[in-house]
Design an enzyme around this catalytic site. Structure first.
Site, mmCIF file in Angstrom:
data_model
loop_
_atom_site.group_PDB
_atom_site.id
_atom_site.type_symbol
_atom_site.label_atom_id
_atom_site.label_comp_id
_atom_site.label_asym_id
_atom_site.label_seq_id
_atom_site.Cartn_x
_atom_site.Cartn_y
_atom_site.Cartn_z
ATOM 1 N N HIS A 40 -11.249 76.646 30.829
ATOM 2 C CA HIS A 40 -10.188 76.025 30.022
ATOM 3 C C HIS A 40 -10.314 74.500 30.105
ATOM 4 O O HIS A 40 -10.109 73.896 31.158
ATOM 5 C CB HIS A 40 -8.829 76.505 30.563
ATOM 6 C CG HIS A 40 -7.671 76.095 29.724
ATOM 7 N ND1 HIS A 40 -6.372 76.470 30.031
ATOM 8 C CD2 HIS A 40 -7.574 75.350 28.597
ATOM 9 C CE1 HIS A 40 -5.557 75.968 29.128
ATOM 10 N NE2 HIS A 40 -6.265 75.281 28.254
ATOM 11 N N HIS A 46 -10.630 73.423 34.109
ATOM 12 C CA HIS A 46 -10.334 74.336 35.205
ATOM 13 C C HIS A 46 -10.659 75.755 34.767
ATOM 14 O O HIS A 46 -11.033 75.993 33.611
ATOM 15 C CB HIS A 46 -8.860 74.222 35.638
ATOM 16 C CG HIS A 46 -7.886 74.640 34.586
ATOM 17 N ND1 HIS A 46 -7.444 73.795 33.586
ATOM 18 C CD2 HIS A 46 -7.272 75.833 34.351
ATOM 19 C CE1 HIS A 46 -6.605 74.428 32.793
ATOM 20 N NE2 HIS A 46 -6.495 75.672 33.236
ATOM 21 N N ASP A 48 -9.134 79.664 34.654
ATOM 22 C CA ASP A 48 -7.946 80.509 34.775
ATOM 23 C C ASP A 48 -8.378 81.897 35.241
ATOM 24 O O ASP A 48 -9.041 82.633 34.504
ATOM 25 C CB ASP A 48 -7.213 80.595 33.437
ATOM 26 C CG ASP A 48 -6.592 79.267 33.045
ATOM 27 O OD1 ASP A 48 -5.953 78.642 33.905
ATOM 28 O OD2 ASP A 48 -6.738 78.851 31.880
ATOM 29 N N LYS A 240 -38.960 92.232 55.544
ATOM 30 C CA LYS A 240 -40.058 93.166 55.291
ATOM 31 C C LYS A 240 -40.416 93.787 56.638
ATOM 32 O O LYS A 240 -41.033 93.150 57.488
ATOM 33 C CB LYS A 240 -41.269 92.463 54.686
ATOM 34 C CG LYS A 240 -42.362 93.442 54.279
ATOM 35 C CD LYS A 240 -43.561 92.728 53.694
ATOM 36 C CE LYS A 240 -44.518 93.759 53.097
ATOM 37 N NZ LYS A 240 -44.928 94.799 54.041
ATOM 38 N N GLU A 378 -43.337 89.773 59.295
ATOM 39 C CA GLU A 378 -44.431 89.899 58.330
ATOM 40 C C GLU A 378 -44.101 89.177 57.033
ATOM 41 O O GLU A 378 -44.979 88.637 56.364
ATOM 42 C CB GLU A 378 -44.711 91.378 58.053
ATOM 43 C CG GLU A 378 -45.863 91.595 57.078
ATOM 44 C CD GLU A 378 -46.035 93.048 56.682
ATOM 45 O OE1 GLU A 378 -46.895 93.323 55.825
ATOM 46 O OE2 GLU A 378 -45.302 93.906 57.225
ATOM 47 N N HIS A 703 -25.511 52.934 22.533
ATOM 48 C CA HIS A 703 -26.882 52.759 22.044
ATOM 49 C C HIS A 703 -26.921 53.268 20.612
ATOM 50 O O HIS A 703 -26.453 54.383 20.328
ATOM 51 C CB HIS A 703 -27.877 53.547 22.889
ATOM 52 C CG HIS A 703 -27.961 53.088 24.304
ATOM 53 N ND1 HIS A 703 -28.361 53.893 25.350
ATOM 54 C CD2 HIS A 703 -27.701 51.881 24.865
ATOM 55 C CE1 HIS A 703 -28.341 53.212 26.480
ATOM 56 N NE2 HIS A 703 -27.946 51.981 26.217
#
Length: 833
Positions: A40, A46, A48, A240, A378, A703
């Site tokens: 929102h 923020h 909601d 692993k 490993e 610019h």
């Protein structure tokens, strides 16, 4: 309380003849309570956060949005209940209405209370599980003590589970900023019954299918990759285990254990069968790995093999990581996270030293693999969170190894030398696609006296007179041949150009893998998630960020990780402005309040940054180009704040393709005058027949950019831009000056034409500025200019409010092809010859 009473405060704040928000409506569903999070853009951005309960949406405003980091306790301000129909609302709340601003559906799904929701809500401590498109796992809302009479402050907290992620590694609001309302997303796991703390383990995912328990099935196998995937938030990482893959079939009270090749090992592992029986499991198949842990808790493959050789298997531990079938349901089509939820519940009331749940790590893939290698593991296994279970090798499961390591077929051995007994070294091979066994080198280290003796006995039992390898090249002439029926696991430093291994170390024999399936394992690039054209990039998990908590801007407290994350977010936008052009960098190693460094040339390697042809700027180190996400984030990791580009492309460096005017206000210039002067510059350019585009500078001014055809050299373009500025200063001296310097422009605006010289640069669109507040240069439409409140209206913290517009404000830029000749003639300017 009646729904109409719950919505009394909601209705009192809104004029439904003006706003398109729903006044009421929506269908309650106690069996599948909905949640929605709406992004929102009101007076401040923020999120909601709304949970369905008692026919309405209990609502909280979360300023910073949710975080997957349990340490990030996010403020959540309790607000009025909303109707259930509000869950589908997206749009613009009109000006002067309550909550005026844009609203999108950022996430949606179902929520499962983990205790009586009404009692918990009233008590101010609501625990629940979310099943959404972006948010999943367990969360808590906690009411804080406060004297406030209007809005209660609460905290939204992520609980520690397999979805938790450190904030420095992953920010869900930054990396997934878009609406989920109109996207083609995978189906949500809708519970088919009420899911409370007492029953949640019994709830089957939506994708589960009722099926008779199969007699056998093939496990899913992982693919070796050379780096972690870049979509970090989509993966889980586990150890692993250095052991044997074991599948457990539970049929009533009958439990059987099988290897990945369907060999029945039930009789070999009676203590595991007993432990599984004690868990009182429902029928199904469990997937995991057995291993033996050393005194440091690290899997030891040779110890595992020794346990079988000595028939002393009581120390073997079974780690479970998946549950493809459970209680008359086929779960293979359900997401991995759902299967893990059901599996984890099996351990809630059952504690065993030998049957363990394979937990996931909360750190990034790089951090996990670094730690794994450091302690002697490993490697690690990565699994895509939303992946299904596939009975084959898949890129949804990946292997990241600490060193090169794989299985080899034993084709022979050499005699021992010196005081060594048994064998000298094992001759190793791998099969190719034609079925030929190719010699891959030998391994002579990693053995002890016992293993040398045991292996020699096994080799004597399979002695052969013929060479099993396709060639004898490189093999000791006195070698002894054996039938290719034994498989050895070996770690090694590298493959040579001749396809032999170097510095091999024997790890053990494999009895769970078939010799004819052993081929050279070649790592592939990690899988990537395809992204739509409008989606935004994430920070790759293989990018190591040093000092992520360093403060970049003390005025806002912004940290380095936030700046890197910003550039990952806007990468698809800024790269359009960086690609193909030489770039200069502004670096701030110690933050923007310390010394800044302007870098124009690539004097040291920066991963991903292109080194341009030295002839483009003779006599200097090469110019740079930032054209990829890797280069952009590599630069940000190297403390780059600003990206500046030339007015020419690398393909035609001698002739600019745009002209830039930088409107720089002097002391005492009001913002209203800044807006007026920007529009006056456009008016003059229009009169000269030149189409122009505007962008905020991210600092104090604007610019104005004029795309041009590459017909003139640098001197001509620079001199003409100076002539335009001089005309402005002469015609409107109350606004403009043609000379730089603070004294000359007090109360006036200097239009900087020097940006148009060879080697001069201007900050790129979407670049951050190294100024307090970290403003951003953003392209705007001319019709927007008058509505802007400052040149730094957008900054790193609120850039979300502009992402949906993106580069759309300059959508016509690429189609503009204009020559300066007509404008030069209209102004009476003669270009230099």
């Amino acid at each position: 309380m009646a729904t109409s009473d719950l919505l009394k405060a909601y209705k009192a704040k809104r004029n439904f003849s003006v706003t398109s928000e729903p006044a009421e409506g929506g269908v309650a569903n106690e069996a599948a309570l909905s949640f929605v999070i709406q992004k929102h853009w009101a007076s401040r951005l923020h999120y909601d956060f709304r949970l369905e309960l008692d026919g309405a949406m209990k609502s909280w405003a979360v300023p910073k949005g949710p975080s997957f980091d349990p340490s990030q306790k996010r403020m959540a301000v309790h607000v009025e209940d909303h109707p259930i129909s509000y869950n589908t609302f997206e749009g613009q709340i009109p000006a002067k209405q309550y909550g005026a601003g844009k609203v999108i559906i950022w996430d949606k799904g179902f929520w499962l209370p983990l205790e009586d929701p009404r009692k918990a809500y009233k008590a101010g401590r609501l625990k629940f599980e979310l099943r959404g498109h972006k948010l999943q796992g367990r969360w808590t809302l906690v009411r804080m003590k406060s004297d406030a009479k209007k809005q209660e402050p609460w905290l939204l907290i992520k609980e520690k589970d397999e979805f938790a992620r450190p904030f420095a590694e992953y920010s869900v609001v930054d990396e997934l900023p878009d609406s989920v309302a109109a996207l083609d997303l995978p189906a949500l796991s809708l519970p088919d019954q009420k899911d409370t703390s007492e029953t949640r383990g019994a709830v089957m995912p939506k994708d589960a299918k009722k099926i008779a328990l199969p007699e056998s099935f093939q496990p899913q196998l992982a693919t070796l990759v050379d780096a972690p995937p870049n979509d970090a938030g989509a993966w889980l990482y586990e150890v692993k285990f250095d052991g044997y893959r074991i599948l457990a079939r539970v049929d009533d009270k009958r439990i059987k254990l099988f290897t990945r090749n369907a060999n029945d090992w039930t009789s070999k592992l009676p203590h595991l069968v007993k432990a599984l029986s004690a868990m009182k499991l429902k029928s199904g198949w469990l997937d995991g790995e057995i291993t033996v842990l050393n005194d440091k808790g690290i899997p030891d493959f040779q110890a595992l093999q020794g346990a079988f050789d000595s028939a002393k298997t009581a120390n073997i531990v079974y780690f479970l990581f998946d549950i493809p079938f459970c209680d008359g349901h086929d779960l293979r089509s359900a997401p991995l996270t759902e299967r893990r939820r059901i599996l984890k519940n099996l351990f809630d009331e059952s504690v065993s030293d030998v049957i363990r749940f394979s937990d996931v790590f909360e750190q990034s893939a790089n951090a996990v693999i670094d730690s794994a290698c450091r302690i002697g593991l490993e490697g690690i296994i990565g699994k895509r969170k939303n992946s299904t279970y596939t009975s084959r090798r898949s890129t949804d499961w990946i292997k990241l190894k600490c060193s090169r390591r794989q299985e080899f077929v034993i084709g022979g051995y050499t005699d021992p030398k010196g005081s060594r007994s048994g064998i000298g070294s094992l001759l190793l091979g791998v099969y190719d696609e034609s079925g030929a066994l190719n010699y891959a080198g030998n391994v002579g280290s990693g053995f002890n006296v016992k293993t040398l003796k045991d292996i020699k006995q096994k080799l004597d039992a399979i002695a052969a007179t013929e060479n099993p390898f396709a060639s004898v090249k490189g093999i000791d002439r006195k070698a002894h041949w054996v039938k290719p029926s034994l498989v050895a696991e070996v770690s090694f430093a590298e493959w040579t150009q001749g396809n032999h291994i170097r510095q091999g170390v024997f790890r053990g024999l494999r009895v769970d893998k078939k010799p004819n399936a052993i081929m050279r394992e070649k790592p592939v690039h990690p899988p990537t998630t395809s992204k739509s054209k409008t989606s935004f990039s994430s920070i790759p998990s293989n990018l190591h960020i040093t000092n992520p908590e360093r403060i970049v801007d003390p005025s806002t407290g912004a940290k380095k990780i936030e700046l890197v994350r910003y550039y990952g977010l806007v990468a698809p936008l800024i790269l359009d402005h960086l690609k193909g052009r030489p770039v200069s960098l502004v670096r701030a190693p110690n933050g923007i309040t310390d010394e800044l460094f302007f870098q124009k040339h690539l004097e040291a390697s920066m991963p991903g940054v292109n080194r341009l042809d030295p002839s483009l700027d003779p006599g200097h180190a090469p110019l740079m180009e930032v054209a990829t996400l890797e280069a952009l984030l590599s630069a940000a990791q190297m403390n780059v704040i600003e990206f500046h580009t030339w007015n020419a492309s690398k393909m035609a460096i001698d002739k600019p393709d745009r002209m830039t005017f930088d409107l720089d206000p002097g002391e005492g210039v009001p913002w209203s005058m800044m807006l007026t002067c920007t529009e006056l510059v456009r008016t003059l350019l229009d009169e000269l027949g030149l189409v122009s585009f505007a962008k905020t500078s991210g600092g104090k001014g604007f610019h104005v950019v004029v795309p041009i055809r590459r017909l003139h050299g640098w001197d001509a373009v620079k001199d003409f831009s100076q002539a335009i500025v001089q005309h402005l200063a002469k015609t409107l001296p109350q606004y403009f000056v043609a000379k730089s310097g603070p004294r000359n422009r007090t109360g006036k605006i200097f239009v900087d034409y020097l940006r148009n010289g060879f080697g001069a640069t201007t900050v790129a669109a979407w670049s951050v500025r190294a100024r307090p507040g970290l403003g951003v240069s953003v392209p705007v439409e001319w019709s927007e200019v008058r509505s802007l409140s400052s040149a730094a209206q957008w900054n790193v913290s609120n850039i979300h409010t502009r992402l949906d517009v993106g580069n759309g404000a300059w959508s016509a830029y690429a189609g503009v092809r204009q020559s300066l000749s007509g404008a030069m003639k209209a102004l009476g300017f003669k270009p230099p010859k």
